[in-house]
Design an enzyme around this catalytic site. Sequence first.
Site, mmCIF file in Angstrom:
data_model
loop_
_atom_site.group_PDB
_atom_site.id
_atom_site.type_symbol
_atom_site.label_atom_id
_atom_site.label_comp_id
_atom_site.label_asym_id
_atom_site.label_seq_id
_atom_site.Cartn_x
_atom_site.Cartn_y
_atom_site.Cartn_z
ATOM 1 N N SER A 1 0.577 26.006 2.400
ATOM 2 C CA SER A 1 1.177 25.263 1.293
ATOM 3 C C SER A 1 0.269 24.101 0.931
ATOM 4 C CB SER A 1 2.550 24.730 1.718
ATOM 5 O OG SER A 1 3.046 23.794 0.780
ATOM 6 N N TYR B 1 7.888 20.399 8.198
ATOM 7 C CA TYR B 1 7.356 21.488 7.366
ATOM 8 C C TYR B 1 5.867 21.327 7.057
ATOM 9 C CZ TYR B 1 6.647 24.581 3.386
ATOM 10 O OH TYR B 1 6.149 25.530 2.534
#
Length: 293
Positions: A142, A155
């Site tokens: 990401s 995350y």
Amino acid sequence: MKDPNKLYTLITGASTGLGKAFAKECAQRNMNLILVSLPNENLTGLCEELRQTYQVNVFCKETNLTSRQAVLDFSNWVLENFHVNILINNAGIGGTQSFVNSETDYLDDMIQLNIRAMTLLTRLILPELKRHSTANILNVSSLAAFSPVPYKTIYPATKAFVHHFTRGLEAELQDSNVQVSVLNPGPIMTNSDVTKRINGQSAYVKLSIMTPEQVAQIAIRKMMSGKSVIIPGFMNRLNAFFIRLVPENFRIFVGTCIFKRENGKKRTHESIDNRSKQPAWKQPDQKTVAGKL
């Protein structure tokens, strides 16, 4: 018994969002598929749709890869029955919650799925990949991997692991037949919860939004061409450049402003809507896949 004339692409987290888009993109390219997701997500329906539409072989497995034993059992099943030449590690968990209010099961599942399952599955499937003349590994990270993000906290840390693990593995395998790539997408419109959160962001953030189908098409094309780091979309590449350019403390300040507000809105909504007794992170509209901010 394995059919030596059939090669398969293995995709994790394949029932929804980016994983489902990967499955369709690969099927369109006449790739045989092995798809895995959590139980009760209609994976068998997707498999049948892909078989009928694209006339490829598709096999499905429903299991929870946050369990170490499930990863081992699934890997054994794959290796006993299929020849795999492409591995796409897409499965993951994400979301916006303050660390102090996050349930420990939620944090543990995120670490086990985003890090351990991806690492173990890659290690176990790698010897099979090396048996073929050409093979690929695509790990989904990401843009969040490039900076700490308050109110996401775990995350981006897991996605930083995915990014650095992939780049290190690529260097180890540079003289082999296995090409290793990492995908670092920005915000993706994958489900109603994510759409709602993204629509609450600034106009600048909205410029970087992509659909799962757009991301999957770019990712597979660039993976097949040997690209090591894949950042889909001009705005996301621009964002990645500025993330690296801006001092970390300023990035953390901006992230705090954005996600503290988002977290506050989410908690207010959850306090009003008590229709489900499940924790919010276990509700269906809270599920996310790797790659979303």
